[in-house]
Motif scaffolding. Structure first.
Motif, PDB file in Angstrom:
ATOM      1  N   ALA A  39       0.707  -1.070  -0.159  1.00  0.00           N
ATOM      2  CA  ALA A  39      -0.089  -0.137  -0.007  1.00  0.00           C
ATOM      3  C   ALA A  39       1.069   0.848  -0.057  1.00  0.00           C
ATOM      4  CB  ALA A  39      -0.457  -0.203   1.046  1.00  0.00           C
ATOM      5  N   ILE A  40       1.937   1.401   0.883  1.00  0.00           N
ATOM      6  CA  ILE A  40       2.576   2.740   1.123  1.00  0.00           C
ATOM      7  C   ILE A  40       3.158   2.415  -0.336  1.00  0.00           C
ATOM      8  CG2 ILE A  40       5.122   3.118   1.637  1.00  0.00           C
ATOM      9  CD1 ILE A  40       4.546   2.290   4.528  1.00  0.00           C
ATOM     10  N   LYS A  41       4.045   1.427  -1.022  1.00  0.00           N
ATOM     11  CA  LYS A  41       4.376   1.588  -2.522  1.00  0.00           C
ATOM     12  C   LYS A  41       3.341   2.287  -3.318  1.00  0.00           C
ATOM     13  CE  LYS A  41       7.756  -2.646  -1.941  1.00  0.00           C
ATOM     14  NZ  LYS A  41       8.045  -4.008  -2.582  1.00  0.00           N
ATOM     15  N   ILE A  42       2.350   1.927  -3.209  1.00  0.00           N
ATOM     16  CA  ILE A  42       0.965   2.130  -4.142  1.00  0.00           C
ATOM     17  C   ILE A  42       0.976   3.999  -4.137  1.00  0.00           C
ATOM     18  CG2 ILE A  42      -1.772   1.829  -4.922  1.00  0.00           C
ATOM     19  CD1 ILE A  42      -1.279  -0.797  -4.135  1.00  0.00           C
ATOM     20  N   CYS A  43       0.750   4.422  -3.222  1.00  0.00           N
ATOM     21  CA  CYS A  43       0.875   5.475  -2.368  1.00  0.00           C
ATOM     22  C   CYS A  43       2.276   6.819  -3.047  1.00  0.00           C
ATOM     23  CB  CYS A  43       0.779   5.428  -1.388  1.00  0.00           C
ATOM     24  SG  CYS A  43      -0.667   5.317  -1.192  1.00  0.00           S
ATOM     25  N   GLU A  44       3.316   5.957  -2.982  1.00  0.00           N
ATOM     26  CA  GLU A  44       4.628   6.501  -3.776  1.00  0.00           C
ATOM     27  C   GLU A  44       4.041   6.630  -4.667  1.00  0.00           C
ATOM     28  OE1 GLU A  44       7.944   4.266  -1.591  1.00  0.00           O
ATOM     29  OE2 GLU A  44       7.498   5.058   0.384  1.00  0.00           O
ATOM     30  N   LYS A  45       3.722   5.783  -5.285  1.00  0.00           N
ATOM     31  CA  LYS A  45       3.971   5.448  -7.267  1.00  0.00           C
ATOM     32  C   LYS A  45       2.641   7.228  -7.199  1.00  0.00           C
ATOM     33  CE  LYS A  45       5.307   0.787  -8.126  1.00  0.00           C
ATOM     34  NZ  LYS A  45       4.411  -0.153  -8.802  1.00  0.00           N
ATOM     35  N   LYS A  46       1.645   7.082  -6.802  1.00  0.00           N
ATOM     36  CA  LYS A  46       0.607   7.970  -6.995  1.00  0.00           C
ATOM     37  C   LYS A  46       0.818   9.234  -7.297  1.00  0.00           C
ATOM     38  CE  LYS A  46      -3.652   5.039  -6.209  1.00  0.00           C
ATOM     39  NZ  LYS A  46      -4.574   4.898  -6.126  1.00  0.00           N
ATOM     40  N   LEU A  47       2.491   9.251  -5.755  1.00  0.00           N
ATOM     41  CA  LEU A  47       2.488  10.882  -5.128  1.00  0.00           C
ATOM     42  C   LEU A  47       4.150  11.063  -6.312  1.00  0.00           C
ATOM     43  CD1 LEU A  47       3.442  10.151  -1.784  1.00  0.00           C
ATOM     44  CD2 LEU A  47       1.432  12.197  -2.680  1.00  0.00           C
ATOM     45  N   ILE A  48       4.523  10.019  -7.376  1.00  0.00           N
ATOM     46  CA  ILE A  48       5.936  10.384  -8.130  1.00  0.00           C
ATOM     47  C   ILE A  48       4.762  10.723  -9.824  1.00  0.00           C
ATOM     48  CG2 ILE A  48       7.678   9.307  -9.093  1.00  0.00           C
ATOM     49  CD1 ILE A  48       8.218   7.703  -7.231  1.00  0.00           C
ATOM     50  N   LYS A  49       3.323  10.248  -9.401  1.00  0.00           N
ATOM     51  CA  LYS A  49       3.155  10.937 -10.965  1.00  0.00           C
ATOM     52  C   LYS A  49       2.459  11.931 -10.867  1.00  0.00           C
ATOM     53  CE  LYS A  49       1.690   6.060 -12.699  1.00  0.00           C
ATOM     54  NZ  LYS A  49       0.809   5.130 -12.651  1.00  0.00           N
ATOM     55  N   ASN A  50       2.450  12.360  -9.652  1.00  0.00           N
ATOM     56  CA  ASN A  50       1.236  13.456  -9.747  1.00  0.00           C
ATOM     57  C   ASN A  50       2.392  14.584 -10.019  1.00  0.00           C
ATOM     58  OD1 ASN A  50      -0.981  12.450 -10.199  1.00  0.00           O
ATOM     59  ND2 ASN A  50      -1.154  12.498  -8.131  1.00  0.00           N
TER      60      ASN A  50
END
Length: 127
Positions: A116-127
């Motif tokens: 879940a942390i990895k998914i959140c980090e990926k979303k933050l990087i994309k934005n």
């Protein structure tokens, strides 16, 4: 104490208390002049003991045997102790198994949290 008072105190139904007495799991409970069960301290101690042992998973048959031995007197102390030792070993094995299961669950939960942390980090990087 009346059966309803004991039922409430130990969170066991009146039917369960009567059943325990009928099958010999609970020694005969004293009766008052009207013939109604009148649980004394000793009876309540037995109810508490039986509830504790049942909650720990001890089979009714084992507890009936224990009560039968108890009623035979002090010459059965060793046999009663042996029953308790055997049941303790069984319970300890169950606890060990449950501890391993708990550790496995904790491990799996941690994996999901990390994902879940990895998914959140990926979303933050994309934005």
């Amino acid at each position: 104490m009346t059966i309803s008072e004991v039922s409430k105190k130990y969170e066991l139904s009146s039917d369960t208390l009567r059943y325990y007495e009928r099958i010999g799991l609970l020694p005969p409970v004293p009766r008052n002049q009207s013939g109604l069960r009148d649980y004394d301290t000793e009876s309540c101690n037995w109810v508490e003991f039986i509830k504790c042992m049942r909650n720990a998973g001890l089979p009714i048959e084992v507890l009936i045997k224990y009560v039968q031995l108890f009623r035979q007197g002090d010459e059965t102390i060793t046999a009663r102790k042996d029953i308790l030792i055997e049941q303790r070993e069984i319970l300890q094995n169950k606890i060990n198994d449950m501890q391993q299961t708990l550790e496995r669950l904790d491990y799996k939960i941690k994996l999901y949290e990390n994902e879940a942390i990895k998914i959140c980090e990926k979303k933050l990087i994309k934005n």
